[in-house]
Design an enzyme around this catalytic site. Structure first.
Site, PDB file in Angstrom:
ATOM      1  N   GLY A  46       0.836  -1.192   0.000  1.00 32.47           N
ATOM      2  CA  GLY A  46       0.000   0.000   0.000  1.00 32.47           C
ATOM      3  C   GLY A  46       0.869   1.240   0.000  1.00 32.47           C
ATOM      4  CD  GLN A  51       3.479   5.675   3.033  1.00 26.27           C
ATOM      5  OE1 GLN A  51       2.528   5.166   2.462  1.00 26.27           O
ATOM      6  NE2 GLN A  51       4.480   4.954   3.513  1.00 26.27           N
ATOM      7  CB  CYS A  91       5.626   1.886   7.594  1.00 25.84           C
ATOM      8  SG  CYS A  91       5.074   3.426   6.846  1.00 25.84           S
ATOM      9  CG  LEU A  92       6.788   1.133   1.461  1.00 22.21           C
ATOM     10  CD1 LEU A  92       6.043   1.490   0.182  1.00 22.21           C
ATOM     11  CD2 LEU A  92       7.956   0.201   1.167  1.00 22.21           C
ATOM     12  CG  HIS A 133      -0.157   0.933   7.521  1.00 21.45           C
ATOM     13  ND1 HIS A 133       0.866   0.450   8.330  1.00 21.45           N
ATOM     14  CD2 HIS A 133       0.447   1.763   6.625  1.00 21.45           C
ATOM     15  CE1 HIS A 133       2.013   0.992   7.941  1.00 21.45           C
ATOM     16  NE2 HIS A 133       1.792   1.778   6.905  1.00 21.45           N
ATOM     17  CD  GLU A 134      -1.190   2.315   3.084  1.00 21.00           C
ATOM     18  OE1 GLU A 134      -0.664   3.430   3.213  1.00 21.00           O
ATOM     19  OE2 GLU A 134      -0.532   1.263   3.041  1.00 21.00           O
ATOM     20  CG  HIS A 137       0.610   6.541   6.050  1.00 16.67           C
ATOM     21  ND1 HIS A 137       1.780   6.960   6.650  1.00 16.67           N
ATOM     22  CD2 HIS A 137       0.830   5.250   5.691  1.00 16.67           C
ATOM     23  CE1 HIS A 137       2.656   5.960   6.661  1.00 16.67           C
ATOM     24  NE2 HIS A 137       2.106   4.910   6.088  1.00 16.67           N
TER      25      HIS A 137
HETATM   26  O1  GNR Z   1       4.249  -2.651   2.348  1.00 18.86           O
HETATM   27  C1  GNR Z   1       3.654  -2.547   3.435  1.00 18.86           C
HETATM   28  N1  GNR Z   1       3.422  -3.666   4.159  1.00 18.86           N
HETATM   29  C2  GNR Z   1       2.591  -3.704   5.267  1.00 18.86           C
HETATM   30  C3  GNR Z   1       2.628  -4.840   6.054  1.00 18.86           C
HETATM   31  C4  GNR Z   1       1.814  -4.939   7.171  1.00 18.86           C
HETATM   32  C5  GNR Z   1       0.967  -3.899   7.487  1.00 18.86           C
HETATM   33  C6  GNR Z   1       0.925  -2.747   6.717  1.00 18.86           C
HETATM   34  C7  GNR Z   1       1.735  -2.651   5.604  1.00 18.86           C
HETATM   35  S1  GNR Z   1       1.655  -1.229   4.622  1.00 18.86           S
HETATM   36  C8  GNR Z   1       3.283  -1.224   3.954  1.00 18.86           C
HETATM   37  C9  GNR Z   1       3.419  -0.116   2.903  1.00 18.86           C
HETATM   38  C10 GNR Z   1       3.227   1.224   3.563  1.00 18.86           C
HETATM   39  O2  GNR Z   1       4.042   1.758   4.253  1.00 18.86           O
HETATM   40  N2  GNR Z   1       2.075   1.794   3.380  1.00 18.86           N
HETATM   41  O3  GNR Z   1       1.808   2.972   3.977  1.00 18.86           O
HETATM   42 NI    NI Z   2       3.041   3.023   5.759  1.00 17.76          NI
END
Ligand code: GNR
Ligand code: NI
Length: 168
Positions: A46, A51, A91-92, A133-134, A137
């Site tokens: 995601g 980001q 998270c990236l 999670h997104e 953000h």
């Molecule tokens: O690539 C991603 N893997 C992930 C694994 C477990 C829970 C959430 C994520 S999101 C993350 C990519 C990211 O940072 N999205 O904002």
């Molecule tokens: Ni993230």
């Protein structure tokens, strides 16, 4: 097509609250396309506009194994949330760190697509975790905010150190 730069914790721009998308125009569709390219290249499941330093309510995702189910959520809203589940998250914007986070296991979501069409759907498992999670953000929130201050500060110091080494 273009790869976009991903902001890293503790960059304060990651704390920006994103504004609703109002114009479903070619500019928006270009950003969506660039975000998919950036997410697949990273690789990640995601990516939120926050980001890539675009503070609008837009996220892209693909939680499929084959990486062939791109999904774009614009102005997403979590309508209802049920149950609890704990999953290891990364998270990236926090490269190299994975920690358990507790989230709702089933959510109902309303969102628009890149043409402004509204739809509603249920999500569970990894898809539900990814959307939550997104969505965080877009509110300026990161998964490290759910950890103890000790863990978060340790991650902050280590990432700052690597960021400084990259500039030197
Ligand atoms: O690539 C991603 N893997 C992930 C694994 C477990 C829970 C959430 C994520 S999101 C993350 C990519 C990211 O940072 N999205 O904002
Ligand atoms: Ni993230």
């Amino acid at each position: 097509m273009a790869l976009l730069n991903i902001l890293h914790f503790p960059d304060p721009r990651l704390r920006t609250i994103a504004k609703p998308v109002e114009d479903f125009d070619d500019n928006l569709r270009q950003l969506v396309s660039d975000m998919f390219e950036t997410m697949y290249e990273a690789p990640g499941i995601g990516l939120a506009a926050t980001q890539v330093n675009q503070h609008i309510r837009l996220l892209v995702m693909d939680v499929s194994e084959a990486r062939n189910q791109p999904r774009c959520l614009i102005n997403p809203r979590i309508l209802t949330a049920e149950g609890d589940e704990e999953m290891d998250e990364g998270c990236l914007s926090v490269p190299g760190y994975y920690e358990k986070v507790r989230r709702a296991e089933l959510i109902r979501v309303r969102s628009q697509d890149e043409n402004g069409e509204t739809s509603e759907f249920d999500a569970h498992g990894l898809e539900a975790v990814c959307i939550q999670h997104e969505a965080d953000h877009l509110e300026g929130k990161l998964f490290v905010d759910y950890l103890s201050a000790l863990k978060r500060n340790r991650i902050r110091s280590k990432l700052l150190k690597t960021q400084k080494q990259q500039v030197d």
